[in-house]
Design a protein around this motif. Structure first.
Motif, PDB file in Angstrom:
ATOM      1  N   GLY A  50     -18.667  64.858 -14.857  1.00 38.19           N
ATOM      2  CA  GLY A  50     -19.589  63.388 -14.675  1.00 38.19           C
ATOM      3  C   GLY A  50     -18.767  62.159 -15.392  1.00 38.19           C
ATOM      4  N   LYS A  54     -16.963  59.226 -13.647  1.00 38.31           N
ATOM      5  CA  LYS A  54     -17.522  58.146 -13.900  1.00 38.31           C
ATOM      6  C   LYS A  54     -16.564  56.993 -14.463  1.00 38.31           C
ATOM      7  N   ASN A  55     -15.872  57.486 -15.462  1.00 37.83           N
ATOM      8  CA  ASN A  55     -14.946  56.717 -16.281  1.00 37.83           C
ATOM      9  C   ASN A  55     -13.814  56.233 -15.294  1.00 37.83           C
ATOM     10  N   LYS A  58     -14.715  53.921 -12.025  1.00 36.10           N
ATOM     11  CA  LYS A  58     -15.620  52.802 -12.529  1.00 36.10           C
ATOM     12  C   LYS A  58     -15.275  51.502 -11.726  1.00 36.10           C
ATOM     13  N   ILE A  63     -20.546  56.026  -6.079  1.00 34.60           N
ATOM     14  CA  ILE A  63     -21.498  56.582  -7.116  1.00 34.60           C
ATOM     15  C   ILE A  63     -20.855  57.821  -7.545  1.00 34.60           C
ATOM     16  N   VAL A  64     -21.132  58.105  -8.779  1.00 38.15           N
ATOM     17  CA  VAL A  64     -20.981  59.567  -9.461  1.00 38.15           C
ATOM     18  C   VAL A  64     -22.254  59.690  -9.938  1.00 38.15           C
ATOM     19  N   VAL A  85     -19.920  62.765  -5.854  1.00 37.15           N
ATOM     20  CA  VAL A  85     -19.354  61.498  -5.476  1.00 37.15           C
ATOM     21  C   VAL A  85     -19.542  60.918  -4.227  1.00 37.15           C
TER      22      VAL A  85
END
Length: 187
Positions: A50, A54-55, A58, A63-64, A85
């Motif tokens: 996750g 997310k990184n 970004k 959306i993660v 995702v």
């Protein structure tokens, strides 16, 4: 594996009426108990993957997410994938995700292995998840399935900790398999 309450086939409305402290998934109206809670190794992998996603994503308009988030695929199909995702903002609501994510990962544990490998794989294929990872924490390898022509998953591909995997559904994002399996603490 499935633990039915009292009825043959449940709906999302039934599901929403169950106590908050209980965790369930619905697949074709069948209620699957989500207890006991995952082990720490499972959660380590969820957070690793996750965080990596997310990184890396970004700047993207997506959306993660991680479990427990309801993914409502139909009135009789509500799941809580370990990591997902979604890039289509119209699927994102305040309460849940309405429709198939682009990417889903499930981390195996003894109580859900069969469901993740067979039942959920067929479900994700049916609803058009573009890429599905099954992550084995004990063997430290990943099975990856891609949705191909005619809406079916391909034969799959395996990756070990020496691999760098390219996530096709996420613009070819490359991630180190070893990074997903790194431990926060040895227990």
């Amino acid at each position: 594996m499935p633990i039915l309450k009292e009825k043959e086939r449940y709906t999302y409305k039934d599901y929403c009426g169950w106590p908050d402290e209980e965790r369930w998934e619905l697949i074709d109206g069948v209620a699957y108990d989500m207890t006991p809670a995952p082990i720490l190794r499972h959660q380590d992998i969820v957070l690793n993957l996750g965080g990596i996603l997310k990184n890396a994503l970004k700047e993207k308009q997506c959306i993660v997410g991680i479990a427990p988030t309801d993914i409502v695929l139909s009135d009789h199909d509500v799941v809580q994938p370990d990591v997902y995702v979604v890039s289509d903002k119209t699927k994102i609501t305040e309460k849940n995700i309405q429709g198939a994510p682009d990417f889903v990962a499930e981390i195996l544990n003894p109580s859900t292995s069969k469901k993740d490998r067979w039942i959920k794989k067929k479900l994700y294929e049916k609803y058009g998840v573009r890429e599905y990872l099954i992550i084995d924490p004990d063997g430290e390898y990943i099975e990856r399935y891609l949705l191909v022509d005619k809406g079916k998953f391909d034969q799959g591909e395996a990756f070990d900790t020496d691999s760098v995997m390219q996530l096709k559904s996420l613009s070819g994002l490359k991630i180190s398999v070893q990074d997903m399996f790194s431990k926060s603490i040895d227990v």
